[in-house]
Design a protein around this motif. Sequence first.
Motif, PDB file in Angstrom:
ATOM      1  N   LEU A   1     -33.534  31.754  31.596  1.00 39.21           N
ATOM      2  CA  LEU A   1     -32.263  31.624  32.298  1.00 39.21           C
ATOM      3  C   LEU A   1     -31.096  32.090  31.450  1.00 39.21           C
ATOM      4  N   ARG A   2     -31.237  32.005  30.122  1.00 37.17           N
ATOM      5  CA  ARG A   2     -30.123  32.313  29.229  1.00 37.17           C
ATOM      6  C   ARG A   2     -30.564  33.229  28.088  1.00 37.17           C
ATOM      7  N   PRO A   3     -30.948  34.465  28.427  1.00 37.77           N
ATOM      8  CA  PRO A   3     -31.436  35.399  27.394  1.00 37.77           C
ATOM      9  C   PRO A   3     -30.392  35.742  26.342  1.00 37.77           C
ATOM     10  N   ALA A   4     -29.117  35.754  26.718  1.00 39.82           N
ATOM     11  CA  ALA A   4     -28.079  36.067  25.736  1.00 39.82           C
ATOM     12  C   ALA A   4     -28.038  35.012  24.648  1.00 39.82           C
ATOM     13  N   SER A   5     -28.154  33.748  25.037  1.00 37.62           N
ATOM     14  CA  SER A   5     -28.192  32.672  24.053  1.00 37.62           C
ATOM     15  C   SER A   5     -29.443  32.773  23.191  1.00 37.62           C
ATOM     16  N   ALA A   6     -30.556  33.185  23.798  1.00 39.13           N
ATOM     17  CA  ALA A   6     -31.819  33.270  23.058  1.00 39.13           C
ATOM     18  C   ALA A   6     -31.759  34.299  21.927  1.00 39.13           C
ATOM     19  N   ARG A   7     -30.779  35.185  21.968  1.00 46.07           N
ATOM     20  CA  ARG A   7     -30.650  36.159  20.876  1.00 46.07           C
ATOM     21  C   ARG A   7     -30.267  35.481  19.557  1.00 46.07           C
ATOM     22  N   ARG A   8     -29.817  34.234  19.632  1.00 48.98           N
ATOM     23  CA  ARG A   8     -29.485  33.494  18.420  1.00 48.98           C
ATOM     24  C   ARG A   8     -30.659  32.660  17.918  1.00 48.98           C
ATOM     25  N   ASP A   9     -31.823  32.794  18.532  1.00 53.43           N
ATOM     26  CA  ASP A   9     -32.992  32.057  18.058  1.00 53.43           C
ATOM     27  C   ASP A   9     -33.220  32.331  16.577  1.00 53.43           C
ATOM     28  N   GLY A  10     -33.493  31.261  15.847  1.00 54.98           N
ATOM     29  CA  GLY A  10     -33.823  31.395  14.440  1.00 54.98           C
ATOM     30  C   GLY A  10     -32.639  31.425  13.500  1.00 54.98           C
ATOM     31  N   ILE A  11     -31.423  31.379  14.023  1.00 48.56           N
ATOM     32  CA  ILE A  11     -30.234  31.500  13.159  1.00 48.56           C
ATOM     33  C   ILE A  11     -29.737  30.135  12.690  1.00 48.56           C
ATOM     34  N   ASP A  12     -29.578  29.210  13.622  1.00 47.02           N
ATOM     35  CA  ASP A  12     -28.987  27.906  13.290  1.00 47.02           C
ATOM     36  C   ASP A  12     -30.052  26.902  12.865  1.00 47.02           C
ATOM     37  N   ARG A  13     -29.624  25.919  12.097  1.00 50.20           N
ATOM     38  CA  ARG A  13     -30.521  24.858  11.667  1.00 50.20           C
ATOM     39  C   ARG A  13     -30.289  23.602  12.506  1.00 50.20           C
ATOM     40  N   VAL A  14     -31.154  22.637  12.359  1.00 52.26           N
ATOM     41  CA  VAL A  14     -31.026  21.346  13.037  1.00 52.26           C
ATOM     42  C   VAL A  14     -29.976  20.508  12.312  1.00 52.26           C
ATOM     43  N   LEU A  15     -29.142  19.824  13.083  1.00 51.07           N
ATOM     44  CA  LEU A  15     -28.094  18.982  12.511  1.00 51.07           C
ATOM     45  C   LEU A  15     -28.517  17.513  12.459  1.00 51.07           C
ATOM     46  N   ARG A  16     -28.058  16.827  11.425  1.00 47.70           N
ATOM     47  CA  ARG A  16     -28.100  15.368  11.411  1.00 47.70           C
ATOM     48  C   ARG A  16     -26.900  14.844  12.217  1.00 47.70           C
ATOM     49  N   PHE A  17     -27.001  13.601  12.676  1.00 54.61           N
ATOM     50  CA  PHE A  17     -25.896  13.017  13.433  1.00 54.61           C
ATOM     51  C   PHE A  17     -24.653  12.896  12.576  1.00 54.61           C
ATOM     52  N   ASP A  18     -24.792  12.510  11.318  1.00 53.54           N
ATOM     53  CA  ASP A  18     -23.592  12.363  10.488  1.00 53.54           C
ATOM     54  C   ASP A  18     -22.910  13.717  10.269  1.00 53.54           C
ATOM     55  N   GLU A  19     -23.686  14.791  10.206  1.00 51.25           N
ATOM     56  CA  GLU A  19     -23.087  16.120  10.100  1.00 51.25           C
ATOM     57  C   GLU A  19     -22.300  16.462  11.361  1.00 51.25           C
ATOM     58  N   LEU A  20     -22.875  16.153  12.507  1.00 49.76           N
ATOM     59  CA  LEU A  20     -22.170  16.431  13.760  1.00 49.76           C
ATOM     60  C   LEU A  20     -20.868  15.643  13.848  1.00 49.76           C
ATOM     61  N   LEU A  21     -20.882  14.394  13.392  1.00 47.82           N
ATOM     62  CA  LEU A  21     -19.648  13.600  13.411  1.00 47.82           C
ATOM     63  C   LEU A  21     -18.552  14.280  12.585  1.00 47.82           C
ATOM     64  N   HIS A  22     -18.905  14.794  11.442  1.00 45.18           N
ATOM     65  CA  HIS A  22     -17.911  15.478  10.603  1.00 45.18           C
ATOM     66  C   HIS A  22     -17.385  16.748  11.279  1.00 45.18           C
ATOM     67  N   ILE A  23     -18.285  17.517  11.899  1.00 47.11           N
ATOM     68  CA  ILE A  23     -17.869  18.741  12.585  1.00 47.11           C
ATOM     69  C   ILE A  23     -16.959  18.399  13.764  1.00 47.11           C
ATOM     70  N   ALA A  24     -17.331  17.383  14.531  1.00 43.94           N
ATOM     71  CA  ALA A  24     -16.515  16.979  15.677  1.00 43.94           C
ATOM     72  C   ALA A  24     -15.128  16.537  15.241  1.00 43.94           C
ATOM     73  N   GLU A  25     -15.063  15.765  14.153  1.00 42.30           N
ATOM     74  CA  GLU A  25     -13.769  15.312  13.651  1.00 42.30           C
ATOM     75  C   GLU A  25     -12.914  16.503  13.220  1.00 42.30           C
ATOM     76  N   GLU A  26     -13.535  17.444  12.552  1.00 44.62           N
ATOM     77  CA  GLU A  26     -12.826  18.643  12.100  1.00 44.62           C
ATOM     78  C   GLU A  26     -12.294  19.452  13.277  1.00 44.62           C
ATOM     79  N   CYS A  27     -13.052  19.477  14.370  1.00 41.96           N
ATOM     80  CA  CYS A  27     -12.675  20.270  15.548  1.00 41.96           C
ATOM     81  C   CYS A  27     -11.821  19.490  16.547  1.00 41.96           C
ATOM     82  N   GLY A  28     -11.587  18.204  16.291  1.00 37.11           N
ATOM     83  CA  GLY A  28     -10.799  17.395  17.212  1.00 37.11           C
ATOM     84  C   GLY A  28     -11.533  17.004  18.475  1.00 37.11           C
ATOM     85  N   LEU A  29     -12.857  16.875  18.395  1.00 37.52           N
ATOM     86  CA  LEU A  29     -13.672  16.517  19.559  1.00 37.52           C
ATOM     87  C   LEU A  29     -14.075  15.049  19.514  1.00 37.52           C
ATOM     88  N   GLY A  30     -14.073  14.390  20.667  1.00 41.66           N
ATOM     89  CA  GLY A  30     -14.721  13.105  20.790  1.00 41.66           C
ATOM     90  C   GLY A  30     -16.225  13.297  20.781  1.00 41.66           C
TER      91      GLY A  30
END
Length: 337
Positions: A106-135
């Motif tokens: 359904l989303r071949p364009a997104s699939a072009r990024r396969d293998g690039i990103d790593r898995v995040l821990r929850f504490d890492e996501l909290l820091h990224i969200a805070e940096e980006c101003g996201l709840g």
Amino acid sequence: MHSTTLIAHRGASGWAPEHTETAVRLAAALGADAVEPDLVATRDGVLVVRHDNELSETTDIAHRPELADRRRTQVIDGIELTGWFVEDLTWAEVATLRTRERLPQLRPASARRDGIDRVLRFDELLHIAEECGLGVVAELKHATHHDAIGLPLGAMLADAVARTRWSAPGALVVESFEEGVLHEVRSLGVDARLVYLMDEHGTAADLVGRAEASAGRDLTRDVSTEGAPSYATQRTDEGLAALARRVDAISVAKQVLFDRSSGELRPSDLVERARAAGLGTITWTLRPENAFLEPEHRLGDHPAAWGDWQREWAMVAGLGLESVFVDHPDLWRRISG
């Protein structure tokens, strides 16, 4: 419409593989108010951000020969699954994996990024969200299953929030398809809005487990829901009134917001009834592809083609929802102003 909170479903997962740092940062850039991470736990007690505890759909684990012996079959919430499970790996092992698009057809364009990103821990996501101003709208997945194997998700979330010193007022929501873990989170002092997730059909796994236990049966062998109220029962006026005494809002599958009893597609009365009971209402998940739209809004036969998503989303926008889950945050902003 402007008061409806826009939650990026696992990040901007319509444009990049879900739950990745790329998807989270893109969500912020495209106008999201909050991001939703699904949380599961490693063998050594680390909360990681993945759609499910089976990893082959969203990572490259099936192509890692060093982890081939971890493939197995188990029953989770009454369903037999075969694959690689996060609870069989340490965080050090999960950290070696790379992410994949969950819906490549359904989303071949997104699939072009396969293998690039790593898995995040929850504490890492909290820091990224805070940096980006996201709840953050954190979903605790398969809480009963994790409890049974000694990985209490509620306690682990409370610990992660405390360690990262997450303190943005009103910026943390905790949700689950199982109500019990929500109360555990609150009892541990986490300052969060509690949201009970409700599928269109079925029954909460913790309620099934309670009914099975009271009948002296083994949940892994008998998944009868006798004695456990279904999600549909919990959406009756009586059920909503009871929920309003225990949680802050309900989050329902999009299909529940529509009614065809008159012969045509119209909004149901759920939002009004929930509001009368004192509950907020959230819905998941708005996506533009035909595969996810109501039949009346599909254009053509190809599941990956975009249908008349504007019409469907406009109907949803008119309901006065507390929040919406969207894979493409920019599309929601386009119709909501």
